[in-house]
Design a protein around this motif. Sequence first.
Motif, mmCIF file in Angstrom:
data_model
loop_
_atom_site.group_PDB
_atom_site.id
_atom_site.type_symbol
_atom_site.label_atom_id
_atom_site.label_comp_id
_atom_site.label_asym_id
_atom_site.label_seq_id
_atom_site.Cartn_x
_atom_site.Cartn_y
_atom_site.Cartn_z
ATOM 1 N N LEU A 51 0.823 -1.206 0.000
ATOM 2 C CA LEU A 51 0.000 0.000 0.000
ATOM 3 C C LEU A 51 0.859 1.258 0.000
ATOM 4 N N TYR A 52 1.966 1.224 0.755
ATOM 5 C CA TYR A 52 2.848 2.389 0.854
ATOM 6 C C TYR A 52 3.981 2.360 -0.172
ATOM 7 N N ALA A 53 4.402 1.156 -0.580
ATOM 8 C CA ALA A 53 5.486 0.979 -1.555
ATOM 9 C C ALA A 53 6.779 1.660 -1.112
ATOM 10 N N PRO A 54 7.412 1.164 -0.042
ATOM 11 C CA PRO A 54 8.709 1.696 0.377
ATOM 12 C C PRO A 54 9.805 1.272 -0.600
ATOM 13 N N THR A 55 11.033 1.707 -0.364
ATOM 14 C CA THR A 55 12.099 1.470 -1.345
ATOM 15 C C THR A 55 12.428 -0.008 -1.514
ATOM 16 N N LEU A 56 12.193 -0.828 -0.498
ATOM 17 C CA LEU A 56 12.466 -2.260 -0.645
ATOM 18 C C LEU A 56 11.570 -2.923 -1.680
ATOM 19 N N PHE A 57 10.545 -2.215 -2.153
ATOM 20 C CA PHE A 57 9.656 -2.783 -3.166
ATOM 21 C C PHE A 57 9.961 -2.270 -4.568
ATOM 22 N N ASP A 58 11.105 -1.643 -4.728
ATOM 23 C CA ASP A 58 11.434 -1.081 -6.042
ATOM 24 C C ASP A 58 11.945 -2.124 -7.042
ATOM 25 N N GLY A 59 12.360 -3.305 -6.574
ATOM 26 C CA GLY A 59 13.023 -4.242 -7.466
ATOM 27 C C GLY A 59 12.191 -5.404 -7.963
ATOM 28 N N TYR A 60 10.881 -5.374 -7.758
ATOM 29 C CA TYR A 60 10.048 -6.493 -8.208
ATOM 30 C C TYR A 60 9.706 -6.352 -9.692
ATOM 31 N N ARG A 80 3.153 2.288 -6.719
ATOM 32 C CA ARG A 80 3.510 3.703 -6.736
ATOM 33 C C ARG A 80 3.926 4.143 -5.332
ATOM 34 N N PRO A 81 5.097 4.720 -5.171
ATOM 35 C CA PRO A 81 5.468 5.238 -3.845
ATOM 36 C C PRO A 81 4.393 6.183 -3.323
ATOM 37 N N ALA A 82 3.954 5.943 -2.088
ATOM 38 C CA ALA A 82 2.837 6.713 -1.545
ATOM 39 C C ALA A 82 3.197 7.473 -0.269
ATOM 40 N N LEU A 83 4.107 6.944 0.533
ATOM 41 C CA LEU A 83 4.423 7.536 1.834
ATOM 42 C C LEU A 83 5.821 8.143 1.806
ATOM 43 N N PHE A 84 5.924 9.405 2.233
ATOM 44 C CA PHE A 84 7.186 10.141 2.200
ATOM 45 C C PHE A 84 7.356 10.918 3.504
ATOM 46 N N PHE A 85 8.603 11.346 3.760
ATOM 47 C CA PHE A 85 8.815 12.278 4.861
ATOM 48 C C PHE A 85 9.747 13.388 4.413
ATOM 49 N N ALA A 86 9.576 14.566 5.026
ATOM 50 C CA ALA A 86 10.348 15.752 4.654
ATOM 51 C C ALA A 86 11.171 16.230 5.832
ATOM 52 N N ASP A 146 14.932 25.194 3.108
ATOM 53 C CA ASP A 146 14.361 24.376 2.036
ATOM 54 C C ASP A 146 14.068 22.974 2.567
ATOM 55 N N ARG A 147 13.235 22.256 1.845
ATOM 56 C CA ARG A 147 12.876 20.892 2.257
ATOM 57 C C ARG A 147 13.523 19.852 1.354
ATOM 58 N N VAL A 148 13.808 18.716 1.950
ATOM 59 C CA VAL A 148 14.195 17.521 1.199
ATOM 60 C C VAL A 148 13.198 16.426 1.545
ATOM 61 N N TRP A 149 12.699 15.756 0.512
ATOM 62 C CA TRP A 149 11.752 14.656 0.712
ATOM 63 C C TRP A 149 12.471 13.323 0.558
ATOM 64 N N PHE A 150 12.115 12.391 1.433
ATOM 65 C CA PHE A 150 12.729 11.060 1.481
ATOM 66 C C PHE A 150 11.648 9.982 1.394
ATOM 67 N N ARG A 151 12.085 8.794 0.995
ATOM 68 C CA ARG A 151 11.286 7.577 1.154
ATOM 69 C C ARG A 151 11.980 6.673 2.156
ATOM 70 N N HIS A 152 11.173 5.973 2.942
ATOM 71 C CA HIS A 152 11.707 5.020 3.912
ATOM 72 C C HIS A 152 11.910 3.666 3.242
ATOM 73 N N ALA A 153 12.763 2.838 3.839
ATOM 74 C CA ALA A 153 13.048 1.522 3.255
ATOM 75 C C ALA A 153 11.916 0.531 3.505
ATOM 76 N N LYS A 154 11.234 0.644 4.662
ATOM 77 C CA LYS A 154 10.140 -0.274 4.986
ATOM 78 C C LYS A 154 8.880 0.537 5.228
ATOM 79 N N ALA A 155 7.751 -0.137 5.204
ATOM 80 C CA ALA A 155 6.462 0.559 5.124
ATOM 81 C C ALA A 155 6.054 1.197 6.446
ATOM 82 N N GLY A 156 5.394 0.454 7.314
ATOM 83 C CA GLY A 156 4.828 1.035 8.515
ATOM 84 C C GLY A 156 5.839 1.556 9.504
ATOM 85 N N GLU A 157 7.098 1.145 9.393
ATOM 86 C CA GLU A 157 8.092 1.576 10.369
ATOM 87 C C GLU A 157 8.263 3.088 10.388
#
Length: 390
Positions: A262-271, A277-283, A348-359
């Motif tokens: 549902l969140y598609a963290p970075t660990l799901f990029d290689g399937y 679609r990446p959905a959850l981000f942090f700034a 300024d802001r930088v946006w990141f993706r986490h490696a795992k979902a709910g964590e």
Amino acid sequence: MSTIAGLHAATADLDPPLAALDLTALRANAADLVRRARGVPIRVASKSVRCRAVLAEVLGDDLTAAGGFAGIMGYSLPEAIWLVRGGARDVLLGYPTVHRAALAEFGADATLLASVTLMIDDIAQLELIRAAVGTDLVRPRICLDIDASLRVGRFHLGVRRSPIRTPDQAARLAQAAVDRGFDVVGIMTYEAQIAGLPDTSPAVRLVKRASAAEIGGRRRQVLDAVRSVTGPLEIVNSGGSGSVEVSVADSEVTEVTAGSGLYAPTLFDGYRSFHPRPALFFAQPVLRLPAPGIATVYSGGYIASGPAGASRVPKPVWPKALQLIGTEGAGEVQTPLSNAGALTTIGDRVWFRHAKAGELCERFDTVHLVDADGARTPVPTYRGEGRNFG
């Protein structure tokens, strides 16, 4: 407008650090999971979501079932009790529990007994549950966790979970449960070596195919053995976000579990079989510009669980081209980034993706849900609910 641009605009008046969820991407990922499940119900893994509002987004406000999703896989009994108090009526624990106070509360409440299915893989767990519940008059619902790893000679490919592997072991545990007054309602087989491994090489894909064939045959044998003790079973649970197609190919499987997809963290990029679609981000805000091309942001060292390494660190994704610096990585208090030519302003802001979902939700009290029209709704994460689910 891109996902990041939309999130950036919708949260422009907020001070980072902050977490934001693109609802359009989340809904697309949910629809794709349903497509991949081909009519088999999807149980939502709450540990991969950790936000009641997101559970309600896919299961409906009553946390029951909607649009191909049905039920929750919880990660602790206190969490399951909290979910049932909030309306859920079908929570399967994904892990055994030894929380005696929660078990006593569970055993004293008819709604909890009917709504929560405990997970076991050892007779000792049965004894602890029975002692904590404190009466022989109730019959807790239980599910047997069956080891789904692949073994090739001395090599164990998969996670270290259940000691129950063979049909005989499963049947003996089922009989021990029945003898102690439990209702055995299902089995679970979680194939981590399929669900959790991206398709990074031909060797990995070969292992995943071999593992799917092995667990498919062994699961049918285990089911025959357990049913000889219990009769029909309600639950035959399998898989994760990365192995939905494999799990539903077995006609014995009654449901699959998914959450991270549902969140598609970075660990799901290689399937290769699906592309969420990446959905959850942090700034994080830029605090310093220590040298040309270097920007240092606040904190950011949100390292994911699992084997330490590059795959577990957060990934800067906007502005593009930013990279972690190898000598410092993602830090507890600050994180320097290279290729920061476009970042010339403190704040300024930088946006990141986490490696795992709910964590990621363990780091924030609030996640901001952003809809397609830019509307923003702040909702609490499990952490923000002020609950202790241990």
